[in-house]
Structures are given as structure tokens and as C-alpha cells.
Design a protein around this motif. Structure first.
Motif, PDB file in Angstrom:
ATOM      1  N   THR A 195       0.792  -1.198   0.134  1.00  0.00           N
ATOM      2  CA  THR A 195       0.261   0.163  -0.063  1.00  0.00           C
ATOM      3  C   THR A 195       0.930   1.435   0.129  1.00  0.00           C
ATOM      4  OG1 THR A 195      -0.044  -0.150   2.389  1.00  0.00           O
ATOM      5  CG2 THR A 195      -1.914  -1.250   1.247  1.00  0.00           C
ATOM      6  N   ARG A 196       0.355   2.436  -0.666  1.00  0.00           N
ATOM      7  CA  ARG A 196       1.035   3.758  -0.784  1.00  0.00           C
ATOM      8  C   ARG A 196      -0.158   4.590  -0.688  1.00  0.00           C
ATOM      9  NH1 ARG A 196       3.524   4.458  -6.744  1.00  0.00           N
ATOM     10  NH2 ARG A 196       2.008   2.981  -8.032  1.00  0.00           N
ATOM     11  N   PRO A 197       0.199   5.789  -0.475  1.00  0.00           N
ATOM     12  CA  PRO A 197      -0.689   6.975  -0.443  1.00  0.00           C
ATOM     13  C   PRO A 197      -1.336   7.173  -1.990  1.00  0.00           C
ATOM     14  CG  PRO A 197       1.086   7.563   1.073  1.00  0.00           C
ATOM     15  CD  PRO A 197       1.367   6.318   0.509  1.00  0.00           C
ATOM     16  N   GLY A 198      -2.471   7.224  -1.724  1.00  0.00           N
ATOM     17  CA  GLY A 198      -3.205   7.770  -3.071  1.00  0.00           C
ATOM     18  C   GLY A 198      -3.176   6.850  -4.187  1.00  0.00           C
ATOM     19  N   ALA A 199      -2.860   5.526  -3.870  1.00  0.00           N
ATOM     20  CA  ALA A 199      -2.996   4.447  -5.091  1.00  0.00           C
ATOM     21  C   ALA A 199      -3.509   3.272  -4.517  1.00  0.00           C
ATOM     22  CB  ALA A 199      -1.620   4.137  -5.498  1.00  0.00           C
ATOM     23  N   SER A 200      -3.920   2.500  -5.528  1.00  0.00           N
ATOM     24  CA  SER A 200      -4.482   1.131  -5.101  1.00  0.00           C
ATOM     25  C   SER A 200      -3.542   0.073  -4.604  1.00  0.00           C
ATOM     26  CB  SER A 200      -5.358   0.647  -6.184  1.00  0.00           C
ATOM     27  OG  SER A 200      -6.515   1.288  -6.970  1.00  0.00           O
ATOM     28  N   PRO A 201      -4.056  -0.730  -3.674  1.00  0.00           N
ATOM     29  CA  PRO A 201      -2.754  -1.627  -3.221  1.00  0.00           C
ATOM     30  C   PRO A 201      -2.471  -2.484  -4.330  1.00  0.00           C
ATOM     31  CG  PRO A 201      -4.796  -1.716  -1.698  1.00  0.00           C
ATOM     32  CD  PRO A 201      -5.081  -0.734  -2.912  1.00  0.00           C
ATOM     33  N   LEU A 202      -1.164  -2.839  -4.257  1.00  0.00           N
ATOM     34  CA  LEU A 202      -0.595  -4.046  -5.260  1.00  0.00           C
ATOM     35  C   LEU A 202      -0.747  -5.333  -4.519  1.00  0.00           C
ATOM     36  CD1 LEU A 202       2.569  -1.946  -6.539  1.00  0.00           C
ATOM     37  CD2 LEU A 202       0.254  -2.245  -7.601  1.00  0.00           C
ATOM     38  N   GLU A 203      -1.658  -6.344  -4.899  1.00  0.00           N
ATOM     39  CA  GLU A 203      -1.735  -7.506  -4.188  1.00  0.00           C
ATOM     40  C   GLU A 203      -1.620  -8.775  -5.153  1.00  0.00           C
ATOM     41  OE1 GLU A 203      -5.234  -6.776  -1.133  1.00  0.00           O
ATOM     42  OE2 GLU A 203      -5.700  -5.936  -3.005  1.00  0.00           O
ATOM     43  N   GLY A 204      -1.007  -9.987  -4.628  1.00  0.00           N
ATOM     44  CA  GLY A 204      -1.225 -11.283  -5.183  1.00  0.00           C
ATOM     45  C   GLY A 204      -0.239 -11.923  -4.438  1.00  0.00           C
ATOM     46  N   ALA A 205       0.331 -13.092  -5.297  1.00  0.00           N
ATOM     47  CA  ALA A 205       1.046 -14.254  -4.485  1.00  0.00           C
ATOM     48  C   ALA A 205       2.342 -13.957  -5.109  1.00  0.00           C
ATOM     49  CB  ALA A 205       0.281 -15.471  -5.168  1.00  0.00           C
ATOM     50  N   ARG A 206       3.255 -14.335  -4.002  1.00  0.00           N
ATOM     51  CA  ARG A 206       4.718 -14.636  -4.394  1.00  0.00           C
ATOM     52  C   ARG A 206       5.012 -15.845  -4.487  1.00  0.00           C
ATOM     53  NH1 ARG A 206       8.263 -10.685  -2.807  1.00  0.00           N
ATOM     54  NH2 ARG A 206       9.510 -11.973  -4.199  1.00  0.00           N
ATOM     55  N   ARG A 229      10.683   5.921  -3.184  1.00  0.00           N
ATOM     56  CA  ARG A 229       9.979   5.815  -1.874  1.00  0.00           C
ATOM     57  C   ARG A 229      10.129   4.374  -1.331  1.00  0.00           C
ATOM     58  NH1 ARG A 229      12.296  10.034  -1.460  1.00  0.00           N
ATOM     59  NH2 ARG A 229      11.354  11.926  -1.647  1.00  0.00           N
ATOM     60  N   LEU A 230      10.106   4.092  -0.223  1.00  0.00           N
ATOM     61  CA  LEU A 230      10.105   2.619   0.351  1.00  0.00           C
ATOM     62  C   LEU A 230       8.687   2.164   0.860  1.00  0.00           C
ATOM     63  CD1 LEU A 230      13.471   2.352   2.222  1.00  0.00           C
ATOM     64  CD2 LEU A 230      12.899   2.158  -0.317  1.00  0.00           C
ATOM     65  N   PHE A 231       8.168   1.175   0.547  1.00  0.00           N
ATOM     66  CA  PHE A 231       6.930   0.729   0.917  1.00  0.00           C
ATOM     67  C   PHE A 231       7.068   0.372   2.535  1.00  0.00           C
ATOM     68  CE2 PHE A 231       6.201  -0.893  -3.504  1.00  0.00           C
ATOM     69  CZ  PHE A 231       4.843  -0.266  -3.714  1.00  0.00           C
ATOM     70  N   ASP A 232       5.909   0.507   3.387  1.00  0.00           N
ATOM     71  CA  ASP A 232       5.832   0.056   4.787  1.00  0.00           C
ATOM     72  C   ASP A 232       5.667  -1.273   4.634  1.00  0.00           C
ATOM     73  OD1 ASP A 232       5.677  -0.540   7.316  1.00  0.00           O
ATOM     74  OD2 ASP A 232       4.149   1.135   7.844  1.00  0.00           O
ATOM     75  N   LEU A 233       6.612  -2.170   4.807  1.00  0.00           N
ATOM     76  CA  LEU A 233       6.459  -3.756   4.446  1.00  0.00           C
ATOM     77  C   LEU A 233       6.151  -4.449   5.844  1.00  0.00           C
ATOM     78  CD1 LEU A 233       9.734  -4.277   2.540  1.00  0.00           C
ATOM     79  CD2 LEU A 233       7.310  -4.186   1.810  1.00  0.00           C
ATOM     80  N   VAL A 234       5.739  -3.708   7.025  1.00  0.00           N
ATOM     81  CA  VAL A 234       5.377  -4.355   8.019  1.00  0.00           C
ATOM     82  C   VAL A 234       3.831  -4.701   7.874  1.00  0.00           C
ATOM     83  CG1 VAL A 234       4.836  -3.909  10.743  1.00  0.00           C
ATOM     84  CG2 VAL A 234       6.999  -3.135   9.704  1.00  0.00           C
ATOM     85  N   GLY A 235       3.639  -5.739   8.153  1.00  0.00           N
ATOM     86  CA  GLY A 235       2.089  -6.041   7.977  1.00  0.00           C
ATOM     87  C   GLY A 235       1.823  -6.468   6.601  1.00  0.00           C
ATOM     88  N   SER A 238       7.936  -8.385  -6.222  1.00  0.00           N
ATOM     89  CA  SER A 238       9.054  -8.578  -5.171  1.00  0.00           C
ATOM     90  C   SER A 238       9.537  -6.787  -4.738  1.00  0.00           C
ATOM     91  CB  SER A 238      10.247  -9.176  -5.798  1.00  0.00           C
ATOM     92  OG  SER A 238      10.811  -8.137  -7.032  1.00  0.00           O
ATOM     93  N   ALA A 239       9.016  -5.956  -5.366  1.00  0.00           N
ATOM     94  CA  ALA A 239       9.500  -4.535  -5.225  1.00  0.00           C
ATOM     95  C   ALA A 239       9.396  -4.070  -3.690  1.00  0.00           C
ATOM     96  CB  ALA A 239       8.890  -3.694  -6.127  1.00  0.00           C
ATOM     97  N   GLY A 240      10.332  -3.596  -3.068  1.00  0.00           N
ATOM     98  CA  GLY A 240       9.887  -2.922  -1.933  1.00  0.00           C
ATOM     99  C   GLY A 240       9.986  -1.417  -1.793  1.00  0.00           C
ATOM    100  N   SER A 241      10.097  -0.841  -3.208  1.00  0.00           N
ATOM    101  CA  SER A 241      10.051   0.584  -3.115  1.00  0.00           C
ATOM    102  C   SER A 241       9.111   0.921  -4.449  1.00  0.00           C
ATOM    103  CB  SER A 241      11.402   1.038  -3.192  1.00  0.00           C
ATOM    104  OG  SER A 241      12.275   0.554  -4.637  1.00  0.00           O
ATOM    105  N   TYR A 242       9.122   2.203  -4.524  1.00  0.00           N
ATOM    106  CA  TYR A 242       8.181   2.577  -5.659  1.00  0.00           C
ATOM    107  C   TYR A 242       8.706   4.068  -5.966  1.00  0.00           C
ATOM    108  CZ  TYR A 242       5.519   5.073  -1.805  1.00  0.00           C
ATOM    109  OH  TYR A 242       5.229   5.789  -0.949  1.00  0.00           O
ATOM    110  N   ASN A 243       8.338   4.683  -7.323  1.00  0.00           N
ATOM    111  CA  ASN A 243       8.389   6.074  -7.427  1.00  0.00           C
ATOM    112  C   ASN A 243       7.436   6.870  -7.465  1.00  0.00           C
ATOM    113  OD1 ASN A 243       8.549   8.076  -9.790  1.00  0.00           O
ATOM    114  ND2 ASN A 243      10.393   7.249 -10.122  1.00  0.00           N
TER     115      ASN A 243
END
Length: 451
Positions: free
Chosen positions: A80-91, A136-142, A125-130
């Protein structure tokens, strides 16, 4: 636990019953199950990524040499990130093994963890976004959940003789039970300490500092890194997590070859109290921070201080070197620009290896003041320059062989200035990303530490 009879039953049955009764049964030990999970990240050549999970169980796990079926685990992510839809799926799990610690390993060992290695090449797999040009880094906790959806069976300890083998451990699956991560381990990044420096000019520099494992007597080099525009900000983390500019020098394999301190300040062009690396006040603040770091750390060898910058950081590096090349022993600069006149006036004997993609659309290869134009100006002034060119998409070993050939040619010519061009269409990800193959090239980094 032993099964116990009620008191009235014991009295009624008497001593004879006790003598005839079968031995008390042993209840089965409870199966270990997942109680916690921790995300593991790495700064890969292609950016900050989630490459693994450490699953903690509430009991000991000893699977012997048995391979764990990767499909026994279902991993899902919601970024999740501000102002955008969550990116969801299986790893996708590409490897799984038991361990005694929440860390990657080359061998399975008994412990209370199962490590899942994840496919780092899939989009999720991304831990960051533009965001507006900034990393900027995603808050990966949870953000990660995992379930063991099938049983995992170990290997028996010894089945070569009847009666000698120990029963293989079995971990039952719990398909309907998911565990969400409550922690993140950032490999290498977690080893940096955070600090902040305020210059007399008022410019503020947040920074990260990596300290090597120190022995009793040795002194150590200091590597100063200046990040690109995309890693600007106020988080004091993007400059080391955004790409491999800094962590390439703190990586354990690199530290085993060249133990060194690593100093990585962060600029913020959107903040008047900070600014960008091309700002004179910020360049002065970097110089002051480097001097302070050397003074505060007597284990730093002041004759072995190195500078490396990419893009905006390369602009800043050229500016700093034009003023205080005496503070540094060598520089590795990537896809930037500076002053041709200042370089000719001050850097004819200063060792520099510069790298630039010929088709760079962000900092043009042949623009006035570009790395390439600076090296042409140095050569026109009679300074020996060693030129090389290759594809940035070649395997690391092939690029390192070509870099070694360039270095051999430079040594034969007595050249302290090397320039490498990445051919058109061969820079990974995009045409400005010359740093991607640069900071995986051991020959270039070895050359820097040799100065």
C-alpha cells in the motif's frame, strides 16, 4: 504428559488392577506451527526487493537432509501507498529450508525457523516505488502473509538397520491459518548507523554510516557516496536502499576484500535547509562532514578516502573534487557532469574512472560539461585517458574481463583517467541506469581501493 486416572477409579480397582493394567500411554507431542514471520529484503542491482521470509515455529524443527517442497507454503503480499490502489497477489517460493536463525543459508540446519527464498524477478518483489521522480519505500510491516498449506516431512536419521532409525519429523499443514509479518530485516542496510550534521552555513545533512569489523591495530579506508536525484528526501534511508551505490561497499563479500567505512549523506532538493548536490552550500557541507568524520574516527586512514557519485551525485562529486581533491585518493563517477575548465585546472593527476551510457536521455553523454566532455578536455590538455566500451547487459564476468583489459591498458599508458561507455541500448532497466552494471563490477571497485 501421562494420562491420569480419577481417584475413585483407583480405589475401586485396588492393587490387583494396577498390576494388570497396561503401561500408561504417551500423548503425541504437539506439532510445531508458525507463530511469526519476518520479511527479508535486499538491495539488488535492480533495486530494493523482498527476497525472503523467515518463518518462526513454536518448536524445534529437524528435517535432516530432506528437501522441503516449496509449494507447501502460500505467500501473499499487499503493498500500500498513499493515493494508490494496493498492489496485491501471490509471491513465488523458489527455495525453502530449516534454519536456526532468520537468515539466508547455503545449508539446512536444525532450528526453529524455515526460510523461504522468493523470486526476486517478479513484479511484486518490489520494496520501493516511484513518487514524483523520487524513490520511496513501502511500509512492509504487515504487508506479507504466509500459510503452510501442506505437510512437510523430514528425513529419518538412520534407516540402514531395523530398529536404529529415528522417526522422521512431520510438520502438518494448516491451510486455513495465516500469519502476517510484524518485522522486517533489511540485509546490509540494517548495519548502518544514522546521524545528522548541520553545517555552519545552516545546511543539514542526514547521513548513514557503516563501520567495518575493526581489529586491534589496522586503519581503514573511507568511502563517501553521493546519491542521485531519485534517492533524495528526508527519510535518511533511500540513499542506501534505493540502489547499490552505497551497499556495494558494505556488502560482506566486499568487506572481506576491502574492509572500509562507508559514509552516505542524503540531499533533499525540495527542502531549502538541505538542497541538491549541485548546490555550493551542500558541497561545502559534504566536505565538512567528511573532515569531521575523519577527525571523529581515528581508525580511518586519511590517505585512503574515496568518492563515488551517480547522476546528481556525480555532479556534486565533480564540484567537490574541483575544490578539495586533496581530501580524496580517487573517484568512481557515474552518468554525471561538471566543469570542464575546473577539471583541467585541478584534476589532471587525480585518479578518476567515469562511466556513462552513450544514449543516456537524462544526462546527455555529449552535453557540455558531461563526464565524456570532461575527459575529452583532459585529453586535449595532454592528460592520458584510457577509453573503453562494452555492453552493460553482458554477464558480470565478461564485463569484469573487459574492465581488467582497460585497466591493463591504463597502467601501460601511465593513465590515471579511465572512461567506460555503455553501448546504446545496453543499459539495464533504462538508458540512465549506468550504475547498475558499475557497482557489480569488482574490477572497477578494486581499482578504486588501489588508489
Amino acid at each position: 504428559m501421562k494420562r491420569r486416572l480419577g481417584t475413585s477409579a483407583v480405589v475401586a480397582a485396588g492393587v490387583a488392577f494396577a498390576a494388570l493394567a497396561p503401561a500408561p500411554a504417551q500423548a503425541s507431542a504437539p506439532q510445531p506451527r508458525i507463530i511469526d514471520t519476518t520479511v527479508i529484503t535486499e538491495v539488488t542491482p535492480l533495486g530494493y526487493k523482498v527476497t525472503g521470509l523467515a518463518l518462526e515455529y513454536d518448536g524445534a524443527i529437524d528435517l535432516g537432509t530432506a528437501d522441503i517442497d516449496e509449494t507447501a507454503f502460500a505467500v501473499r503480499v499487499a503493498l500500500t501507498r498513499p493515493g494508490a490502489s494496493p498492489l496485491e497477489g501471490a509471491r513465488t517460493v523458489v527455495d525453502a529450508y530449516a534454519s536456526d536463525r532468520p537468515a539466508f543459508s547455503d545449508a539446512q540446519r536444525a532450528g526453529s525457523f524455515i526460510i523461504l527464498e522468493l523470486d526476486e524477478n517478479e513484479p511484486l518483489s518490489a520494496g520501493s516505488y516511484n513518487e514524483g521522480g523520487f524513490t520511496r519505500l513501502f511500509d512492509l510491516v504487515g504487508s506479507y502473509s504466509v500459510a503452510q498449506v501442506a505437510s512437510v516431512v523430514g528425513a529419518a536419521a538412520d534407516t540402514s538397520h531395523p530398529g536404529n532409525g529415528e522417526k522422521a519429523q512431520k510438520l502438518n499443514g494448516h491451510p486455513g491459518r495465516t500469519v502476517v509479518n510484524d518485522d522486517v530485516i533489511d540485509l546490509i542496510v540494517d548495519d548502518y548507523a544514522a546521524g545528522s550534521y548541520t553545517a555552519p552555513s545552516g545546511a543539514t545533512l542526514p547521513y548513514r554510516m557503516f563501520t567495518p569489523a575493526l581489529d586491534a591495530e589496522s586503519s581503514y579506508p573511507l568511502v563517501v557516496t553521493l546519491h542521485g536525484y531519485g534517492e533524495s528526501g528526508s527519510g535518511n534511508i533511500e540513499q542506501i536502499a534505493g540502489n547499490q551505490l552505497s551497499v556495494a561497499f558494505a556488502d560482506p563479500l566486499r568487506q572481506a576484500r576491502h574492509a572500509a567505512f562507508v559514509l552516505s549523506p542524503q540531499a533533499d532538493p525540495t527542502d531549502p535547509s538541505k538542497g541538491a548536490w549541485w548546490s555550493p552550500s551542500m558541497q561545502t557541507a559534504v566536505i565538512e562532514l567528511v573532515e569531521k568524520t575523519i577527525a571523529d574516527n581515528p581508525r580511518i586512514d586519511p590517505s585512503r578516502v574515496y568518492l563515488s557519485g551517480l547522476s546528481m551525485g556525480s555532479y556534486g562529486s565533480w564540484g567537490i573534487l574541483g575544490q578539495r581533491s586533496d581530501l580524496f585518493a580517487g573517484a568512481l563517477l557515474v552518468c554525471g557532469a561538471g566543469s570542464e575548465a575546473a577539471a583541467v585546472a585541478n584534476l589532471t593527476e587525480f585518479p578518476i574512472w567515469a562511466v556513462h551510457s552513450v544514449d543516456d536521455s537524462i544526462v546527455a553523454y555529449d552535453a557540455p560539461g558531461s563526464d565524456y566532455r570532461i575527459f575529452r578536455a583532459l585529453q586535449a590538455a595532454g592528460v592520458p585517458v584510457t577509453w573503453s566500451e562494452w555492453s552493460g547487459l553482458l554477464p558480470d564476468a565478461e564485463q569484469e574481463a573487459l574492465a581488467a583489459a582497460a585497466l591493463t591498458a591504463a597502467q601501460a599508458d601511465g593513465s590515471e583517467h579511465l572512461f567506460t561507455t555503455f553501448s546504446a541500448g545496453t543499459t539495464p532497466l533504462f538508458d540512465h541506469g549506468s550504475w547498475i552494471p558499475t557497482y557489480t563490477n569488482d574490477i572497477m571497485i578494486d581499482w578504486l581501493f588501489a588508489q
